[in-house]
Design a protein around this motif. Structure first.
Motif, short mmCIF file in Angstrom:
data_model
loop_
_atom_site.label_atom_id
_atom_site.label_comp_id
_atom_site.label_asym_id
_atom_site.label_seq_id
_atom_site.Cartn_x
_atom_site.Cartn_y
_atom_site.Cartn_z
N ASP A 1 -19.85 -35.94 -78.28
CA ASP A 1 -19.94 -36.30 -76.87
C ASP A 1 -20.27 -37.78 -76.70
OD1 ASP A 1 -19.79 -35.68 -74.13
OD2 ASP A 1 -21.94 -35.31 -74.00
N ALA A 2 -21.17 -38.28 -77.53
CA ALA A 2 -21.57 -39.69 -77.46
C ALA A 2 -20.43 -40.62 -77.84
CB ALA A 2 -22.77 -39.95 -78.36
N GLY A 3 -19.47 -40.12 -78.60
CA GLY A 3 -18.37 -40.94 -79.08
C GLY A 3 -17.15 -40.96 -78.19
N ILE A 4 -17.22 -40.29 -77.05
CA ILE A 4 -16.06 -40.23 -76.16
C ILE A 4 -15.75 -41.62 -75.60
CG2 ILE A 4 -15.18 -39.35 -73.96
CD1 ILE A 4 -16.72 -36.77 -74.50
N ASN B 1 -25.13 -28.09 -82.58
CA ASN B 1 -25.43 -28.80 -81.34
C ASN B 1 -25.60 -30.29 -81.57
OD1 ASN B 1 -25.34 -27.75 -78.76
ND2 ASN B 1 -27.16 -26.50 -79.06
N ASP B 2 -26.19 -30.66 -82.70
CA ASP B 2 -26.31 -32.09 -83.03
C ASP B 2 -24.93 -32.73 -83.17
OD1 ASP B 2 -29.08 -31.91 -83.04
OD2 ASP B 2 -29.25 -31.82 -85.23
N ILE B 3 -24.03 -32.01 -83.81
CA ILE B 3 -22.66 -32.53 -83.98
C ILE B 3 -21.97 -32.67 -82.62
CG2 ILE B 3 -20.36 -32.02 -84.91
CD1 ILE B 3 -21.86 -30.75 -87.34
N LEU B 4 -22.13 -31.66 -81.77
CA LEU B 4 -21.52 -31.74 -80.43
C LEU B 4 -22.09 -32.93 -79.66
CD1 LEU B 4 -21.39 -27.98 -79.40
CD2 LEU B 4 -19.46 -29.48 -79.93
N TYR B 5 -23.38 -33.20 -79.84
CA TYR B 5 -24.00 -34.35 -79.19
C TYR B 5 -23.35 -35.65 -79.68
CZ TYR B 5 -27.44 -37.93 -78.08
OH TYR B 5 -28.05 -39.08 -77.64
N ARG B 6 -23.13 -35.76 -80.97
CA ARG B 6 -22.51 -36.96 -81.53
C ARG B 6 -21.05 -37.09 -81.08
NH1 ARG B 6 -25.52 -39.54 -85.49
NH2 ARG B 6 -27.33 -38.37 -86.16
N TYR C 1 -18.73 -49.42 -83.28
CA TYR C 1 -19.22 -48.31 -82.48
C TYR C 1 -19.61 -47.13 -83.38
CZ TYR C 1 -19.13 -44.22 -79.53
OH TYR C 1 -19.46 -43.04 -78.94
N GLU C 2 -18.75 -46.78 -84.32
CA GLU C 2 -19.02 -45.65 -85.20
C GLU C 2 -20.25 -45.90 -86.07
OE1 GLU C 2 -16.40 -43.20 -83.58
OE2 GLU C 2 -17.75 -42.65 -85.21
#
Length: 141
Positions: free
Chosen positions: A60-63, A53-58, A133-134
């Protein structure tokens, strides 16, 4: 994949390569969580599902929302997978994790194909913006 990446290694990767690495790490975590759930090792499965879930959050934040409708659809897909993993963690539901794994594997495969087909030449200003950004996203805790 290791639990950490050195800053030097991260800074040498393009945003697209980092996205690919995040997909791979999430897939590894999901596979581990499925195995742990089947063994009724709920401590390990909880840990791996939270990492996923943490990875999915990251991700998502990078879209990049300038990409149009695909960005919105990807956002909705990441949200769906995240909610599905939370539900799976609560209910100890292997099939829900397998569903997310299938979606993420398809995304990862498509992403890898897109990287292979894309020209590696980027205007320098775009590359600099992406790197800045990254750096910001990957240092979030």
């Amino acid at each position: 994949m290791t639990d950490f990446l050195t800053e030097e290694l991260i800074y040498k990767k393009s945003p697209q390569e980092i996205t690919s690495m995040l997909y791979e790490a999430c897939i590894d975590n999901l596979e581990g969580a499925i195995s742990a759930l089947k063994k009724k090792d709920y401590f390990t499965s909880n840990k791996l599902l939270k990492k996923s879930n943490d990875i999915l959050y990251r991700l998502d934040a990078g879209i990049n929302y300038e990409a149009g409708i695909i960005a919105d659809q990807l956002d909705a897909l990441y949200d769906y997978m995240s909610e599905k993993l939370i539900e799976a963690n609560i209910k100890k539901d292997v099939s829900a994790v397998e569903e997310v794994l299938k979606i993420l594997t398809e995304l990862s495969t498509s992403w890898s194909e897109a990287l292979k087909n894309k020209s590696s030449v980027q205007p320098n200003t775009v590359r600099q913006k992406n790197l800045a950004y990254e750096k910001h996203i990957l240092t979030m805790n």
